[in-house]
Enzyme design. Structure first.
Site, PDB file in Angstrom:
ATOM      1  N   HIS A 278      -1.618 -10.515  41.439  1.00 42.61           N
ATOM      2  CA  HIS A 278      -1.327  -9.440  40.753  1.00 42.61           C
ATOM      3  C   HIS A 278      -1.135  -9.649  39.238  1.00 42.61           C
ATOM      4  O   HIS A 278      -1.214 -10.728  38.671  1.00 42.61           O
ATOM      5  CB  HIS A 278       0.085  -8.994  41.222  1.00 42.61           C
TER       6      HIS A 278
ATOM      7  N   GLU B 281       1.247  -9.709  37.079  1.00 39.67           N
ATOM      8  CA  GLU B 281       2.468 -10.360  36.428  1.00 39.67           C
ATOM      9  C   GLU B 281       2.089 -11.914  36.791  1.00 39.67           C
ATOM     10  O   GLU B 281       2.295 -12.708  36.044  1.00 39.67           O
ATOM     11  CB  GLU B 281       3.582 -10.215  37.305  1.00 39.67           C
TER      12      GLU B 281
ATOM     13  N   SER C  12     -31.945  22.502  35.887  1.00 36.39           N
ATOM     14  CA  SER C  12     -30.751  21.973  35.339  1.00 36.39           C
ATOM     15  C   SER C  12     -30.586  20.737  34.675  1.00 36.39           C
ATOM     16  O   SER C  12     -29.844  20.380  34.046  1.00 36.39           O
ATOM     17  CB  SER C  12     -29.813  21.774  36.336  1.00 36.39           C
TER      18      SER C  12
ATOM     19  N   ASP D 234     -31.866  19.000  44.879  1.00 35.35           N
ATOM     20  CA  ASP D 234     -31.726  17.955  43.579  1.00 35.35           C
ATOM     21  C   ASP D 234     -32.383  16.455  44.072  1.00 35.35           C
ATOM     22  O   ASP D 234     -32.659  15.916  43.408  1.00 35.35           O
ATOM     23  CB  ASP D 234     -30.356  17.890  42.625  1.00 35.35           C
TER      24      ASP D 234
END
Length: 362
Positions: free
Chosen positions: A53, A55, A174, A206
């Site tokens: 983590h 810390e 598009s 698409d």
């Protein structure tokens, strides 16, 4: 509020963002350690799920430099954990190293923590300050907070339109509405989210790959909403590149073989379509904590109508199609009165020249 507290908390947030796309289902966390004289001794962030983590990394950074941190202070944007998970409790390490003050941005909503880390630190005689830049600290972990409080994935819609709200011409043209700058930002979003969801209509029209093209990024899980399994097995979304693929279908659909990485989730029917709330619950059970919807107007409309969306990323290009038959980014429902319209709260407006991005919450 102490301005130095805010300065170091902003540094924590900056460090935390380095873990985007790598730490899910864990939160984004950064940490800054000061020695007893108030000098920066160590920096750290949570780099990957299952690893140390923030810390732990910040304290290790200080110790690797040979800096004595006893009597010092640690800043962290999320309450230090107090339980054993894949790593030992950070609160225990802070106590062991002799730090005398902890400044935390916000309390951890995880029921296994939820103030437990703060209580443990205070019991050990450590001075604890909370609520520093609390809203900013909650926002950076909006996905984590939604997961922990509702046991559901965080859902965002990404769309790109012209200034008159169109996603494509009536013929389907598009590519490309937005610029390369805007499209590069989309790749960063894909890296940030656990999964991309689209509908069968988008796949058929698409043939997208839904891959992440950000350098150093990773491909998110692909989710295809295909009620009757009508998408071809050789569509680009089903390419065998090692990415997990979920296909949501009705139980009446004729089964196809979409490859070793594909799994069909059979869903109940709701008004002739897939029950999306059921699907979201199933996806969360499978470890999907955040979903970026990149779909057509019909599927976007269903998500919005059923209030299943947390956020919208709306890219707007300085173009006008001027054709009321052109496709819109949301379809399928309409407000009779303006007061009945879907209400949004705009969070920010950013420019990716020549386009803009509006980030808004429902």
């Amino acid at each position: 509020m102490n301005h130095s507290y805010e300065k170091y908390m902003k540094k924590c947030l900056s460090l935390a963002r380095r873990g985007e796309g790598q730490v899910s289902p864990n939160p984004l966390v950064g940490a800054v350690v000061l020695d007893k004289n108030g000098n920066i001794a160590g920096l750290g962030w949570h780099k990957k799920c299952g690893e140390a983590h923030a810390e732990v990394n910040a304290i290790a950074d200080a110790k690797n430099k040979g800096i004595n941190i006893k009597g010092g202070t640690i800043f962290v944007n999320l309450e230090p954990c107090s339980h054993y998970g894949k790593t030992p409790p950070c609160a225990d390490l802070i106590i062991k190293e002799g730090l005398k003050k902890v400044v935390a941005g916000t309390i951890d909503p995880n029921p296994r923590v939820d103030g437990g880390g703060i209580k443990k630190l205070k019991k050990a005689g450590i001075n604890v300050v909370t609520g520093v830049l609390e809203q900013e600290c909650k926002k950076i972990n909006e996905v984590f907070f939604k997961n922990q409080t509702e046991n559901l994935p965080f859902v965002a819609i990404k769309t790109a339109t012209t200034m008159d709200g169109k996603t494509a011409t009536k013929t389907g043209s598009s590519k490309w509405i937005t610029s390369q700058n805007a499209r590069a930002q989309v790749q960063k979003l894909r890296n940030k989210y656990d999964a991309i969801l689209t509908g069968s209509g988008t796949v058929l029209a698409d043939n997208p790959s839904l891959m992440c093209r950000k350098r150093g990024g990773r491909n998110p899980v692909r989710i295809i909403v295909d009620s009757n399994l009508k998408t071809p097995v050789d569509s680009m979304v089903y390419q065998n590149d090692g990415t997990k693929i979920y296909i949501a279908a009705l139980k009446t659909a004729k089964i196809k073989d979409y490859g070793a990485n594909a799994e069909i989730i059979f869903c109940p029917e709701k008004s002739g379509k897939i029950d999306l709330p059921f699907l979201l619950k199933e996806l969360y059970k499978k470890g999907i904590c955040s979903i970026l919807v990149e779909a057509g107007g019909i599927l976007n409309g269903v998500f919005l109508k059923q209030k299943l969306v947390d956020k919208i990323y709306h890219f707007i290009a300085p173009k006008i199609l001027g054709d009321n038959e052109a496709k819109s980014f949301v379809e399928g429902f309409s407000a009779i009165n303006i007061d009945d319209s879907t209400q949004l709260k705009i969070e920010s407006v950013k420019k990716f020249n020549p386009d803009i991005l509006i980030e808004a919450y429902l």
